[in-house]
Design an enzyme around this catalytic site. Structure first.
Site, PDB file in Angstrom:
ATOM      1  N   TRP A   1     -13.847  -2.507   0.741  1.00  0.00           N
ATOM      2  CA  TRP A   1     -14.940  -3.614   0.375  1.00  0.00           C
ATOM      3  C   TRP A   1     -15.313  -2.898  -1.248  1.00  0.00           C
ATOM      4  O   TRP A   1     -15.752  -1.913  -1.206  1.00  0.00           O
ATOM      5  CB  TRP A   1     -16.085  -3.658   1.233  1.00  0.00           C
ATOM      6  CG  TRP A   1     -16.817  -4.547   0.480  1.00  0.00           C
ATOM      7  CD1 TRP A   1     -17.827  -4.554  -0.334  1.00  0.00           C
ATOM      8  CD2 TRP A   1     -16.818  -6.191   0.793  1.00  0.00           C
ATOM      9  NE1 TRP A   1     -18.631  -5.760  -0.561  1.00  0.00           N
ATOM     10  CE2 TRP A   1     -17.832  -6.578   0.004  1.00  0.00           C
ATOM     11  CE3 TRP A   1     -16.262  -6.820   1.729  1.00  0.00           C
ATOM     12  CZ2 TRP A   1     -18.151  -8.046  -0.104  1.00  0.00           C
ATOM     13  CZ3 TRP A   1     -16.506  -8.263   1.656  1.00  0.00           C
ATOM     14  CH2 TRP A   1     -17.354  -8.831   0.896  1.00  0.00           C
TER      15      TRP A   1
ATOM     16  N   GLU B   1     -14.124  -3.222   6.661  1.00  0.00           N
ATOM     17  CA  GLU B   1     -14.851  -2.940   5.530  1.00  0.00           C
ATOM     18  C   GLU B   1     -15.241  -1.552   5.569  1.00  0.00           C
ATOM     19  O   GLU B   1     -15.761  -1.044   6.481  1.00  0.00           O
ATOM     20  CB  GLU B   1     -16.105  -3.870   5.269  1.00  0.00           C
ATOM     21  CG  GLU B   1     -15.991  -5.158   5.045  1.00  0.00           C
ATOM     22  CD  GLU B   1     -17.287  -6.040   4.691  1.00  0.00           C
ATOM     23  OE1 GLU B   1     -18.352  -5.247   4.361  1.00  0.00           O
ATOM     24  OE2 GLU B   1     -17.522  -7.046   5.114  1.00  0.00           O
TER      25      GLU B   1
ATOM     26  N   GLU C   1     -23.757  -9.644  -4.701  1.00  0.00           N
ATOM     27  CA  GLU C   1     -23.991  -8.767  -3.346  1.00  0.00           C
ATOM     28  C   GLU C   1     -25.282  -9.332  -2.755  1.00  0.00           C
ATOM     29  O   GLU C   1     -26.416  -8.617  -2.869  1.00  0.00           O
ATOM     30  CB  GLU C   1     -24.086  -7.293  -3.762  1.00  0.00           C
ATOM     31  CG  GLU C   1     -24.612  -6.344  -2.537  1.00  0.00           C
ATOM     32  CD  GLU C   1     -23.523  -6.570  -1.344  1.00  0.00           C
ATOM     33  OE1 GLU C   1     -22.465  -6.751  -1.310  1.00  0.00           O
ATOM     34  OE2 GLU C   1     -23.968  -6.454  -0.062  1.00  0.00           O
TER      35      GLU C   1
END
Ligand code: FCB
Length: 417
Positions: free
Chosen positions: A365, A327, A372
């Site tokens: 990402w 990520e 989130e």
């Protein structure tokens, strides 16, 4: 600068996007289902990727990616410990894998990403040692079912973040605070589960392509804003020791290194401390104050692209294992900021490769704006925007999607315009 000066990446380099089940799928039954985020949002529908995965794979193909990292949600597949896998849910993931393959996209499967089945949570989650055999059984069955389709396996996403935010900071369910003993237990049990799952993956997962397995470690640099401040230095050292050193030792120290064939690195940036305060937007530090201090932050943490090179070189010295950047991304509505951030981090990554670090792929990402965690829908990491106000959840590529597409298709980073 001319095209010749573009930074070429190694052949067969994987360029991908990353997502996780709770953040995109919707219609999930885990500890997040009844969790209300700071913006009032829940993950109950999220991006509805559960139904729209064919469309989302088309977006990946349009981006020119050749890889995708995503989670398989344990709570969908097992109704109790050691139960057989739910055939309908398994078939859906298999269809997803087949569509990825048809689009030329290599999957990396994540087996745990901040969520558990309700029956695991009911018995204490990862603080309970009996979660280890239950998880290992899930992995064993899943590997048997998917070994022809998957060779890249991520056992745990950011065990450090999971254990810290769930048991020290109280941000994730079960929202405990300052339970250092539980934090350590969770890490210990996950490390044991990783070693056992890895053995199974390498033994049973060999169906053509040699299986690769590793965790994804979040690496954050912790520094004092002023070097002379002993207290801030002590705070930074304490965080580094607990979240980086202790966790790396638990998963990769000594004989445990052999339980991984690669290291997944989630790298975003750093946290600096000033009078004990973490100077980052995610901890509530006001943006204007951070600017006054000269910090460059996205909506979450301070950006520190040179750190990408530092941590990659450190991991190579310490472990000599291949690395995937599992990520990296930025949350901001300023697309030129995100473009700069991507460019600087990829340039640092390229320097590390030139210096001999074996980096095999990069996963942005995220594919989509999504849920989130405790922040809800306010932090926008997507290459593709999702309009959450419209119940049809339409997708729309952002300018950064075009930038990333060029990088993926050319397998190279051109100098900034
Ligand atoms: C990582 C998580 C991921 C997402 C990004 C922004 O720590 O693995 O789910 O929250 O940060």
């Amino acid at each position: 600068m001319s095209r010749e000066e573009a930074l070429k990446f190694p052949d067969k380099f994987l360029w991908g996007t990353a997502t996780s089940p709770t953040q995109v799928e919707g219609h999930i039954d885990n500890e997040w289902t009844n969790f209300t985020a700071q913006d009032g949002g829940t993950c109950r529908v999220a991006c509805d990727n559960y139904h729209r995965y064919p469309e989302d794979i088309e977006w990946m193909a349009r981006l020119g990616t050749n890889a995708h990292r995503f989670g398989i949600e344990w709570s969908r597949l097992q109704a109790r410990a050691f139960a057989p896998l739910n055939p309908t849910e398994l078939a859906r993931y298999i269809d997803m894998l087949d569509r990825l393959k048809a689009a030329g996209i290599t999957p990396m499967v994540v087996l745990h990403h901040f969520s558990n089945p309700p029956w695991i949570n009911a018995s204490g989650g990862w603080t309970n040692p009996s979660t280890v055999p239950a998880y290992v059984d899930f992995v064993r069955q899943l590997v048997a079912a998917l070994k022809e389709r998957v060779h890249l396996w991520n056992t745990f996403n950011e065990p450090d973040t999971y254990a810290c935010v769930s048991y020290l900071l109280g941000g994730f369910p079960p929202q405990r605070k300052w339970k250092l003993g539980q934090f350590r237990k969770v890490i210990g049990h996950m490390a044991r589960a990783h070693a056992q799952a890895s053995r199974i993956i390498r033994r049973d997962g060999n169906a053509g392509r040699k299986p690769e397995v590793g965790i994804a470690k979040n690496w954050t640099f912790f520094h004092a804003y002023q070097g002379y401040s002993l207290w801030d230095r002590a705070t930074a050292f304490g965080c580094h020791y607990t979240f980086n050193k202790f966790v790396l030792d638990a998963f990769l120290g000594g004989w445990r290194r052999r339980a991984s064939t690669f290291i997944g690195l989630n790298y975003y940036g750093r946290v600096r401390f000033h009078h004990f305060n973490a100077m980052i937007p995610a901890s509530g530090a006001p943006g204007t104050r951070l600017k006054d201090f000269g910090f460059i932050c996205d909506d979450m943490v301070e950006r520190y692209p040179e750190g990408m090179e530092k941590i990659l070189k450190y991991l190579r010295r310490k472990f000599r294992l291949p690395v995937y950047i599992t990520e990296h991304g930025a949350a901001s509505s300023d697309e030129s900021f995100r473009e700069r951030d991507l460019h600087e981090n990829l340039a640092a990554l390229h320097r590390s490769i030139e210096a001999g670090v074996d980096v095999r792929g990069f996963f942005y990402w995220s594919l989509l704006d999504n849920f989130e965690w405790q922040f809800g829908y306010t932090k926008k990491f997507g290459l593709i925007a999702v309009d959450f106000a419209d119940e049809k959840l339409p997708r729309r590529p952002k300018p950064l999607a075009g930038v990333y597409e060029r990088i993926c298709r050319e397998n190279a980073l051109r100098p900034p315009a």
